[in-house]
Design an enzyme around this catalytic site. Structure first.
Site, mmCIF file in Angstrom:
data_model
loop_
_atom_site.group_PDB
_atom_site.id
_atom_site.type_symbol
_atom_site.label_atom_id
_atom_site.label_comp_id
_atom_site.label_asym_id
_atom_site.label_seq_id
_atom_site.Cartn_x
_atom_site.Cartn_y
_atom_site.Cartn_z
ATOM 1 N N LEU A 87 1.005 -1.541 -0.032
ATOM 2 C CA LEU A 87 0.294 -0.129 0.230
ATOM 3 C C LEU A 87 0.998 1.308 0.116
ATOM 4 C CD1 LEU A 87 -2.335 -1.075 2.501
ATOM 5 C CD2 LEU A 87 -2.623 -1.540 -0.125
ATOM 6 N N ASP A 88 0.880 2.521 -0.921
ATOM 7 C CA ASP A 88 1.322 3.125 -0.766
ATOM 8 C C ASP A 88 0.333 4.635 -0.420
ATOM 9 O OD1 ASP A 88 3.502 2.288 -2.902
ATOM 10 O OD2 ASP A 88 2.288 2.274 -4.473
ATOM 11 N N LEU A 89 1.820 5.160 0.389
ATOM 12 C CA LEU A 89 -0.115 5.805 0.889
ATOM 13 C C LEU A 89 1.317 7.194 1.685
ATOM 14 C CD1 LEU A 89 -0.324 4.008 4.907
ATOM 15 C CD2 LEU A 89 -1.519 4.071 2.088
ATOM 16 N N ASN A 138 4.391 1.778 2.135
ATOM 17 C CA ASN A 138 5.382 2.413 1.031
ATOM 18 C C ASN A 138 4.444 4.127 1.486
ATOM 19 O OD1 ASN A 138 7.483 3.224 -0.098
ATOM 20 N ND2 ASN A 138 6.766 2.393 -2.167
ATOM 21 N N CYS A 181 -2.673 5.420 -2.152
ATOM 22 C CA CYS A 181 -1.902 5.474 -3.765
ATOM 23 C C CYS A 181 -2.033 5.076 -4.872
ATOM 24 C CB CYS A 181 -1.069 7.106 -4.353
ATOM 25 S SG CYS A 181 -0.936 8.349 -3.147
#
Length: 265
Positions: A129-131, A175, A145
């Site tokens: 998970l890109d945060l 991430n 995102c």
């Protein structure tokens, strides 16, 4: 016994190894296979390789590259990039990879993790998970995102991480987009939130600039994966390219001290 893992994360862009800052401006730093050979020699705990082009270009996983990486790698290998089906995940596992990670595809279809877990085993399914921090005067918290942080989603990151855990993720990688390549430390508040919310193994990525940063993460969260890119491919303030990794003694000392401090909190 579970213990913290120190994990180099390699980004592949147009077939080469790159490093980004804030998910932008990829800088070429070498050949992925050569990097794997060096991490073999340094006896890395684990290795994560992410193809940052595949999802954006709607491309299939690069099976030829994956086969080369798996053949060379003497440590557990996690590969991500372009995986949208359980069949693709199975093919990657068959090439000798231990874990398969998904990001955008998991956001689009969380049930993909269920199908992957049935096909390759939950322990081999990783959700990334890109945060990034929300911006604006009255905004707080984080937004999720995908597609190299070009697309934002109106999902609560913690609740969604729990949903993916329920769906079949055997590990969650968080991430931190804002900290990518900055080498100024992990987002410890975010790490604590996620550690408290999840039961599966957690890995944090984004921000590590020193072993002290990893020590701070382990002190905050206990048994956790401490992943990094820049820390393991750059040396010095001028960011000269040099593949590096702590010695076993350095790693053991850091983890022992940090876990002891975590237990005392």
């Amino acid at each position: 016994m579970l213990r913290p893992r120190i994990i180099p994360c390699l980004l592949v862009h147009k077939g080469g190894l790159v490093k980004t800052q804030g998910f932008k401006s990829p800088k070429y730093v070498g050949d992925p296979i050569n990097a794997v050979k060096i991490f073999n020699e340094k006896e890395s705990d684990e290795l994560m390789v992410l193809d940052i082009d595949a999802a954006t270009n709607k491309a299939e996983p690069n099976y030829a590259l994956i086969a080369k990486l798996a053949a060379e790698c003497r440590m557990p290998l996690c590969y991500g990039g372009g995986v949208t089906t359980a069949e693709q995940a199975s093919r990657i596992i068959d090439l000798g990879v231990e874990k398969v990670s998904v990001s955008a595809a998991a956001v689009a279809d969380p049930a993909l993790l269920t199908r992957m877990a049935e096909a390759i085993g939950r322990q081999s399914v990783v959700a990334v998970l890109d945060l990034r921090k929300k911006t604006g005067l009255f905004s707080k918290g984080y937004e999720l995102c995908t597609h190299n942080a070009r697309t934002a989603h109106k999902l609560d990151p913690v609740a969604f991480a729990q949903q993916l855990q329920q769906a079949g993720a055997g590990e969650i990688v968080i991430n931190a987009v804002d900290r990518d390549g900055m080498m100024q430390g992990y987002d410890l508040d975010l790490a604590r939130q996620m550690r408290a919310a999840l039961k599966v193994p957690l890995t944090m990525l984004g921000g590590a600039g020193s072993l002290d940063d990893m020590k701070a993460l382990i002190t905050a969260c206990g048994v956790v994966g401490a992943a990094a890119g820049s820390l393991f491919v750059f040396k010095g303030s001028y960011r000269a390219v040099l593949i590096n990794y702590p010695t076993q003694a350095q790693k053991d000392d850091m983890c022992r001290t940090a876990l002891s401090a975590h237990r005392q909190h």
